[in-house]
Design a protein around this motif. Structure first.
Motif, short mmCIF file in Angstrom:
data_model
loop_
_atom_site.label_atom_id
_atom_site.label_comp_id
_atom_site.label_asym_id
_atom_site.label_seq_id
_atom_site.Cartn_x
_atom_site.Cartn_y
_atom_site.Cartn_z
N LEU A 1 49.43 44.97 31.42
CA LEU A 1 48.76 46.14 31.67
C LEU A 1 49.34 47.31 32.80
CD1 LEU A 1 45.26 44.29 31.53
CD2 LEU A 1 46.10 45.80 29.85
N VAL A 2 49.88 46.83 33.64
CA VAL A 2 50.41 47.82 34.46
C VAL A 2 51.70 48.58 34.04
CG1 VAL A 2 51.66 47.87 36.81
CG2 VAL A 2 49.76 46.32 36.63
N HIS A 3 52.23 47.74 33.20
CA HIS A 3 53.44 48.59 32.70
C HIS A 3 53.12 49.23 31.43
CE1 HIS A 3 57.61 49.11 31.04
NE2 HIS A 3 57.27 48.52 29.93
N GLU A 4 52.35 48.63 30.68
CA GLU A 4 51.74 49.42 29.23
C GLU A 4 50.61 50.42 29.44
OE1 GLU A 4 49.45 47.65 25.54
OE2 GLU A 4 51.47 46.72 25.88
N ARG A 5 49.97 50.14 30.56
CA ARG A 5 48.57 50.99 30.28
C ARG A 5 48.63 51.72 31.76
NH1 ARG A 5 46.41 53.20 27.55
NH2 ARG A 5 44.27 52.87 27.72
N GLY A 6 49.66 51.56 32.62
CA GLY A 6 49.51 52.17 33.99
C GLY A 6 48.33 51.93 34.74
N ALA A 7 47.90 50.66 34.72
CA ALA A 7 46.73 50.14 35.07
C ALA A 7 46.61 49.65 36.65
CB ALA A 7 46.18 48.65 34.52
N THR A 8 45.53 50.07 37.24
CA THR A 8 45.49 49.80 38.96
C THR A 8 44.25 49.12 38.92
OG1 THR A 8 46.53 52.12 39.50
CG2 THR A 8 44.87 50.96 40.86
N PHE A 9 44.60 47.78 39.40
CA PHE A 9 43.38 46.70 39.26
C PHE A 9 42.55 46.93 40.70
CE2 PHE A 9 46.04 44.97 36.32
CZ PHE A 9 45.05 44.13 35.58
N CYS A 10 41.18 47.03 40.51
CA CYS A 10 40.42 47.16 41.48
C CYS A 10 40.24 45.97 42.65
CB CYS A 10 38.76 47.63 41.01
SG CYS A 10 38.89 48.76 39.77
N ARG A 11 40.02 46.53 43.78
CA ARG A 11 39.82 45.61 44.87
C ARG A 11 38.41 45.72 45.44
NH1 ARG A 11 44.99 44.18 47.11
NH2 ARG A 11 44.04 43.97 49.19
N ALA A 12 38.17 44.96 46.40
CA ALA A 12 36.73 45.16 47.02
C ALA A 12 36.63 46.36 47.47
CB ALA A 12 36.64 43.85 48.04
N ASP A 13 37.55 47.06 48.29
CA ASP A 13 37.32 48.28 48.77
C ASP A 13 37.48 49.66 47.83
OD1 ASP A 13 40.01 48.15 48.70
OD2 ASP A 13 40.45 48.31 50.59
#
Length: 371
Positions: free
Chosen positions: A136-148
């Motif tokens: 997802l990072v490469h294909e969709r430019g995804a940034t995964f959410c963190r607790a903050d």
């Protein structure tokens, strides 16, 4: 014993075999899986780019294709989920077939942002399980959410809309998609109880006391009975497909601003109220939840009614929201103090933040007083 042997021998998978680890896959194995419709395509190199371990072992692989593979636009990055250790095989490994079948059979029919699965398998003898998915990072430019991570109002509405599509689609009795292969939520809860999450929960309520409102601490003995009763609601209510683990860390934001939902390892058939409570109580910062939850629950009811063709009353959604809070908490107290049968899945700071958010919501809505 199989997991010990795998970690000692570190075997490479033959064609069609379930790899024991993402780092074990070979060019031949990937070629067989990804290039079946691309004559002459062949993987010439693999690099492990990144990864971590939690309930499963997650790795991102970079693939170097020959000219035929590049011409066919075959994936240059893939993401793997495997279960190399015994605790992983006893927890995530047993859930892997449902996750894999959901991603391959049902997810393509849903207009939601979520991973795609190229290959999935589980070996019932060794307990190995393996998913090969798009990165997802490469294909969709995804940034995964963190607790903050800061989730704004528009993103919160996308979270609600995603859940409404999922729940509304399968709540509709005329839905032609077959979800009968999924286990029930009660199966999941009973398995967790056998893994002694109650003991982990009790220990965590002491260890996390400094982030828990006094009113909830004073009634902590009521939480487990409240959760057991909430689990029974799933059998008494119309079932739909629920993600079941919709905390903040399983959401991501794409490059074009879409909210996506990952990690479908706990997908099952159950009561929609669980996802509704669990998502709002963990995804949103406390003050944002307090400010937005009324409007978001109304939005959810409207959207589910539209997708299912059956009216969902706001009062019923509020009752479900309160009642399912204890089950949401039981996803996080055992991560702070995991019993011996479960892997260490989350950083302590993340567990504490989620426990704080959920118990504050329980306090705000007098959940234990009502129970």
């Amino acid at each position: 014993m199989c997991s010990l042997w795998d970690n000692f021998e570190r075997p490479t998978p033959a064609s069609g075999e379930v790899p024991w680890h993402g780092e074990a896959v070979t060019g031949e194995w990937l070629t067989d899986v990804l290039a079946r419709d691309a004559p002459g395509a062949r993987v010439e190199g693999i690099r492990v780019l990144r990864g971590d371990n939690g309930s499963s072992a997650r790795r991102t692989l970079a693939i170097e294709w020959n000219a035929e593979g590049r011409a066919a636009s075959l994936p240059e990055r893939v993401f793997t989920k495997s279960t190399p250790t015994l605790p992983m095989r006893l927890s995530a490994g047993k859930a892997a077939p449902a996750e894999g079948q959901f991603l391959t059979d049902l997810r393509p029919h849903l207009p939601i942002e979520a991973p795609r699965c190229f290959w999935t398998g589980r070996d019932p003898v060794s307990g190995r399980s393996f998913h090969l998915m798009n990165d997802l990072v490469h294909e969709r430019g995804a940034t995964f959410c963190r607790a903050d991570s800061d989730i704004d109002r528009a993103q919160a509405e996308q979270v609600i809309d995603t859940l409404a599509v999922l729940h509304g689609t399968f709540l509709n009795g005329s839905c032609t998609l077959d979800s009968s292969f999924l286990r029930t939520y009660e199966n999941f809860f009973d398995a967790a109880a056998r893994n002694r999450i109650e003991a982990g929960h009790d220990e965590a309520m002491i260890r996390a006391a400094h982030v828990i409102p006094e009113g909830v601490l004073a009634r902590k003995a009521s939480i487990w009975p409240s959760a057991v009763e909430a689990a029974k609601t799933h059998d008494r209510s119309p079932r739909t497909v629920i993600h079941s683990d919709v905390h903040l860390g399983n959401w991501y934001v794409t490059e074009d601003g879409r909210m996506g939902l990952s990690d479908w390892a706990r997908v099952c058939r159950g009561f929609w109220g669980r996802d509704l409570a669990y998502s709002l109580m963990t995804v949103l910062a406390i003050e944002d939840r307090r400010a937005w939850e009324h409007a978001l629950i109304e939005r959810y009811c409207d959207a589910v009614s539209e997708h299912s063709g059956t009216a969902l009353r706001v009062d019923d959604a509020w009752d479900a929201y309160r009642a399912q809070a204890g089950l949401a908490l039981l996803m996080w107290t055992p991560t702070l103090c995991p019993p011996p049968t479960l892997p260490d899945m989350q950083p302590e700071a993340t567990s504490l933040e989620m426990i704080k958010r959920i118990t504050t919501a329980m306090h705000d809505h007098h959940v234990l007083t009502v129970a």
